[in-house]
Scaffold this motif. Structure first.
Motif, short mmCIF file in Angstrom:
data_model
loop_
_atom_site.label_atom_id
_atom_site.label_comp_id
_atom_site.label_asym_id
_atom_site.label_seq_id
_atom_site.Cartn_x
_atom_site.Cartn_y
_atom_site.Cartn_z
N ALA B 132 47.55 -22.83 -18.19
CA ALA B 132 46.84 -23.24 -19.82
C ALA B 132 45.81 -22.83 -20.09
N ILE B 133 44.78 -23.49 -19.11
CA ILE B 133 43.46 -23.36 -18.74
C ILE B 133 43.09 -21.87 -18.84
N PHE B 137 40.88 -21.51 -22.34
CA PHE B 137 39.32 -20.97 -22.20
C PHE B 137 39.38 -19.70 -21.71
N GLY B 138 39.90 -18.97 -21.39
CA GLY B 138 39.13 -17.69 -20.36
C GLY B 138 39.40 -18.08 -18.76
N SER B 139 39.08 -18.98 -18.57
CA SER B 139 38.67 -18.55 -16.93
C SER B 139 38.68 -20.44 -16.93
N PHE B 140 38.85 -20.35 -15.97
CA PHE B 140 38.67 -21.95 -15.12
C PHE B 140 37.15 -22.17 -14.98
N GLU B 141 36.43 -21.26 -14.84
CA GLU B 141 35.12 -21.50 -15.25
C GLU B 141 34.39 -21.44 -16.28
N LYS B 142 34.79 -21.05 -17.33
CA LYS B 142 34.74 -20.98 -18.41
C LYS B 142 35.04 -22.58 -18.68
N PHE B 143 35.80 -23.20 -18.49
CA PHE B 143 36.67 -24.30 -19.06
C PHE B 143 36.08 -25.12 -18.27
N LYS B 144 35.16 -25.29 -17.49
CA LYS B 144 34.30 -26.07 -16.57
C LYS B 144 32.94 -26.07 -16.92
N GLU B 145 32.60 -24.80 -17.62
CA GLU B 145 31.07 -24.98 -18.64
C GLU B 145 30.83 -25.34 -19.84
N GLU B 146 32.11 -25.04 -20.93
CA GLU B 146 32.79 -25.75 -21.65
C GLU B 146 32.69 -28.03 -21.78
N PHE B 147 33.26 -28.11 -21.00
CA PHE B 147 33.72 -29.42 -20.62
C PHE B 147 32.61 -30.02 -21.00
N LYS B 148 31.77 -29.55 -20.09
CA LYS B 148 30.26 -30.05 -19.15
C LYS B 148 29.42 -30.06 -20.45
N SER B 149 29.38 -29.02 -21.06
CA SER B 149 28.68 -28.58 -22.88
C SER B 149 29.16 -29.89 -23.55
N GLY B 156 23.13 -39.56 -27.07
CA GLY B 156 23.72 -40.79 -26.80
C GLY B 156 25.21 -41.38 -26.41
N SER B 157 25.36 -41.94 -26.88
CA SER B 157 26.64 -42.83 -25.94
C SER B 157 28.48 -42.09 -26.42
N GLY B 158 29.06 -42.22 -25.24
CA GLY B 158 29.89 -41.43 -25.49
C GLY B 158 30.80 -40.88 -24.82
N TRP B 159 31.96 -39.97 -25.21
CA TRP B 159 32.69 -39.30 -24.03
C TRP B 159 32.86 -37.97 -24.18
N ALA B 160 33.53 -37.26 -23.70
CA ALA B 160 34.33 -36.03 -23.56
C ALA B 160 35.66 -35.67 -22.96
N TRP B 161 36.57 -35.18 -23.65
CA TRP B 161 38.12 -34.97 -23.63
C TRP B 161 38.36 -33.27 -23.98
N LEU B 162 39.50 -33.82 -22.22
CA LEU B 162 40.71 -32.45 -23.00
C LEU B 162 41.56 -32.81 -23.37
N ASN B 163 42.38 -32.12 -24.09
CA ASN B 163 43.15 -33.48 -24.79
C ASN B 163 44.69 -31.91 -24.49
N ALA B 164 45.97 -32.59 -25.12
CA ALA B 164 47.37 -31.37 -25.19
C ALA B 164 47.93 -31.55 -26.73
N ASP B 165 47.71 -31.09 -27.03
CA ASP B 165 49.38 -30.58 -27.97
C ASP B 165 50.21 -30.98 -27.53
N LYS B 166 51.58 -31.17 -28.19
CA LYS B 166 52.74 -30.54 -28.29
C LYS B 166 53.56 -29.06 -28.02
N SER B 167 53.04 -28.07 -28.03
CA SER B 167 53.07 -27.24 -27.55
C SER B 167 52.66 -26.76 -26.55
#
Lengths: 218, 233
Positions: B132-133, B137-149, B156-167
């Motif tokens: 699915a990644i 996202f195109g590749s695992f590397e791309k996912f990592k870049e985008e998650f980092k971004s 400021g303060s907050g969180w980054a998330w990877l989410n999944a929907d029912k599909s």
């Protein structure tokens, strides 16, 4: 002419033990520097915005004078550069600080009852700002003193933002965790209490006098 | 209510330490714990990637304070005795959060965060999640870049998330302060805390280094995969 990181008005260790020297070094050379760099990069394509100068750049945040594609960057980094430039100046050697006097003291007493009551309100604003942000004492448009807090790198100059109390700041405190974490960790109230020991009341008085004429100093 | 709290407390104390085997049966769920839940590893177990000192403050002080403050706020109110998820959703109040929200959501977020990491973590996902990644996202590397971004650009303060929907569709998001995708109707499967308290002891201002270390050395991909499977049920 690009914006530059202003020198600190004192050494990195001057505010010890209340604000530690390692924090001052990282806060100034890394965090504030980054805001300056990012602001310069964003303004590169918008010379007419750059020409407004730092204070007016902050004042036009939230208006259509700032192009949409850089609006957030200008808000965050223009705010960050002003806020930190302001902040270094309202602090001083702890042996230098004598509490407010003269006109600003009278104004504080008029608005809050006493200096201690003002500090209590300020402390509450600083401790109660959830996440990152600043607490401010400032002069409102009607000339009265008020206390407010803002999120992230917003400030009371950004009058066009919803939820912003428009004021000319005369005293401000950074409550981003980077401002206190190395020495105080989670103990923000302790940081706030200690910080009063380094407030530069002379600068606050100068800021107040200017604010009463509607002037924002830098 | 007192009895259920006692059961929760004793299961917390009993379970306070070991990692339960998480193989395939069901995804980790945040229990209805209005107690401070311990991470599923010792506080020094994530060294050298995340220091014991960080865990002592982050879990022992910050997370603990969110729990204590939330409990004080809800005592004697209709939220008293409700599950954590119920408290989070109720206090979100359709986007006009009550004062309870910041504490309740942070309780949830931090438990979810500890459980997103493990000693000797990182590496790469396998199986359906890995596919699915690549698909989304195109590749695992791309996912990592985008998650980092996402983590870097949450100002400021907050969180980054990877989410999944029912599909099984994956998406990234970032939230400020205490906000969590749960209140946005999303199902998170991975998070990283980008409040400065999460990394300042270890790397000070260097948030990029913190994110790289989290991605390369800390993510518990087994738990993420279980959450991914659960999201599609």
């Amino acid at each position: 002419m690009a914006f530059e990181l202003p020198a600190l008005p004192y050494d990195y260790g001057t505010l010890e033990p209340h604000v530690d020297s390692q924090t001052m070094l990282i806060h100034h050379t890394k965090h504030h520097q980054a805001y300056v760099n990012n602001l310069n990069a964003a303004l590169d394509k918008f010379p007419e915005l750059k020409d407004l100068g730092l204070i007016d750049i902050n004042k036009v945040v939230g208006t259509d004078k700032v192009p949409g594609d850089v609006a957030t960057t200008i808000r965050n980094n223009g705010g960050g550069h002003y806020n930190h430039t302001f902040f270094w100046k309202v602090m001083t050697n702890p042996s230098n600080t004598n509490g407010p006097s003269g006109a600003v003291k009278e104004a504080i007493e008029a608005a809050f009852g006493s200096v201690d009551e003002m500090k209590a309100k300020f402390n509450a604003a600083a401790a109660g700002r959830f996440g990152s942000g600043w607490a401010w004492l400032g002069v409102k448009e009607d000339g009265s003193l008020a206390i407010t807090s803002t999120p992230n790198q917003d400030n009371p100059l950004m009058a066009s933002l919803p939820d912003t109390t428009s004021m000319v700041p005369i005293l401000g405190l950074d409550v981003w965790e980077h401002a206190y974490y190395l020495k105080y960790q989670n103990r923000r109230p302790e940081y706030i209490a200690a910080w009063w020991n380094v407030v530069n009341w002379e600068q606050v008085a100068v800021n107040f006098d200017a604010a009463k004429t509607g002037t924002v100093l830098l | 209510m007192a009895l259920s709290m006692k059961i929760q407390a004793s299961s917390l104390i009993a379970g306070q330490r070991r990692v339960r085997p998480m193989t395939g049966r069901r995804a980790v769920v945040i229990k209805a714990a209005l107690e401070l839940k311990a991470p599923p590893y010792a506080l020094d177990a994530l060294e050298p990637h995340m220091s014991k000192q960080t865990l002592e403050f982050h879990w022992g002080k910050h997370h603990r304070a969110y729990v204590d403050n939330m409990n004080k706020q809800i005592a004697g109110t209709p939220l008293d005795g409700k599950s954590l998820e119920e408290v989070v959703l109720a206090s979100w109040n359709g986007g006009s959060p009550t004062p309870v929200f910041n504490n309740a959501a942070q309780v949830w977020n931090h438990t979810f965060f500890w459980e997103s990491m493990k000693p000797n973590g990182g590496g790469a996902p396998t199986g359906k999640l890995a596919e699915a990644i690549v698909r989304d996202f195109g590749s695992f590397e791309k996912f990592k870049e985008e998650f980092k971004s996402a983590g870097l650009t949450q100002f400021g303060s907050g969180w980054a998330w990877l989410n999944a929907d029912k599909s099984g569709q994956l998406s990234l998001s970032k939230t400020p302060n205490a906000v969590t995708p749960v209140v946005e109707g999303k199902t998170p499967i991975l998070t990283v805390d980008v409040w400065e308290h999460a990394y300042y002891i270890d790397v000070q201002n260097r948030r990029p280094d913190y994110l790289t270390t989290f991605i390369e050395k800390l993510i518990n991909w087994d738990v993420v995969a279980e959450r991914y499977a659960a999201a599609q049920k």
